[in-house]
Design a protein around this motif. Structure first.
Motif, short mmCIF file in Angstrom:
data_model
loop_
_atom_site.label_atom_id
_atom_site.label_comp_id
_atom_site.label_asym_id
_atom_site.label_seq_id
_atom_site.Cartn_x
_atom_site.Cartn_y
_atom_site.Cartn_z
N VAL A 118 0.85 -1.18 0.00
CA VAL A 118 0.00 0.00 0.00
C VAL A 118 0.89 1.24 0.00
CG1 VAL A 118 -1.71 1.30 1.30
CG2 VAL A 118 -1.90 -1.18 1.14
N GLY A 119 0.61 2.15 -0.93
CA GLY A 119 1.40 3.37 -1.05
C GLY A 119 2.49 3.30 -2.11
N SER A 120 2.75 2.11 -2.67
CA SER A 120 3.78 1.97 -3.71
C SER A 120 3.32 2.63 -5.00
CB SER A 120 4.06 0.50 -4.00
OG SER A 120 4.61 -0.15 -2.89
N ILE A 148 -0.72 2.03 -5.31
CA ILE A 148 -1.46 0.91 -4.71
C ILE A 148 -2.20 1.44 -3.49
CG2 ILE A 148 -1.28 -1.33 -3.55
CD1 ILE A 148 -0.53 -1.62 -6.44
N THR A 149 -3.53 1.25 -3.46
CA THR A 149 -4.32 1.70 -2.30
C THR A 149 -4.76 0.52 -1.43
OG1 THR A 149 -6.36 1.66 -3.60
CG2 THR A 149 -5.19 3.77 -3.45
N PRO A 164 -9.92 -10.00 -8.29
CA PRO A 164 -9.24 -8.75 -7.95
C PRO A 164 -8.07 -9.01 -6.99
CG PRO A 164 -11.61 -8.50 -7.73
CD PRO A 164 -11.34 -9.95 -7.93
N MET A 165 -6.90 -8.41 -7.31
CA MET A 165 -5.72 -8.58 -6.46
C MET A 165 -5.28 -7.26 -5.82
SD MET A 165 -3.35 -11.33 -8.53
CE MET A 165 -2.87 -10.17 -9.79
N PHE A 166 -5.42 -6.15 -6.56
CA PHE A 166 -4.97 -4.85 -6.07
C PHE A 166 -5.96 -3.77 -6.47
CE2 PHE A 166 -1.16 -7.30 -7.07
CZ PHE A 166 -0.42 -7.18 -5.91
#
Length: 171
Positions: A118-120, A148-149, A164-166
């Motif tokens: 998350v955050g990438s 990425i949230t 769904p993965m991301f």
């Protein structure tokens, strides 16, 4: 006259006969995808025009959230209808879906850091995970630019095609 034997694929991975043989196997066993890695050569075959056939990943459009229809209030009180905050402003996040069935791995080895979290910040060519199917490990590219949230799967979890993965906030 010599008897004709069915042609078997040769050892050259990009041989047309080999590809035709793989396509026949896909039809016979009703497979929608085959990923084959032999040395530096990678072959990915997809059937029936899936989005993954072109790009190796699938990005779904955000799905709007709808509020439930109002329920009639008891006769003594006035009817109240309030829309959920999510219904007023649908999320603009993009979902990165699994392009294949297999096991999701967040990193290249158990002691290596995760590809993304998350955050990438990601670009279309950023590897977001690896999916293993039948002892073949396939790098999965993001296919989108953004951040990425949410990571929707856990390391070592089985994933299905289209799962769904991301969630990604596009930028």
């Amino acid at each position: 006259m010599p008897e004709e034997k069915p042609t078997e694929p040769t050892n050259t991975p990009l041989d047309v006969q080999s590809i035709r043989h793989l396509v026949r196997l896909m039809k016979r066993y009703d497979l929608t995808a085959i990923d084959l890695i032999e040395g530096p050569t990678k072959i990915r075959l997809r059937r029936q025009g899936s989005e993954a056939a072109i790009s190796g990943y699938t990005v779904a459009a955000p799905t709007p959230v709808y509020a439930a229809p109002p329920v009639a209030a008891p006769a003594a009180g006035p009817a109240r209808t309030e829309a959920a905050p999510a219904a007023a402003a649908p999320s603009k996040d993009i979902v990165i879906e699994s392009p294949m069935v297999g096991t999701y791995y967040a990193s290249s080895s158990p002691d290596a850091p995760a590809f993304v979290s998350v955050g990438s910040a990601i670009r279309p060519d950023t590897t977001v995970c690896i999916i293993e199917a039948m002892k073949v490990f396939t790098d999965i590219p993001a296919g989108v630019t953004g951040t990425i949230t949410e990571v929707l799967v856990k390391n070592g979890q089985s994933v299905e095609y289209g799962q769904p993965m991301f969630r990604v906030n596009p930028s």
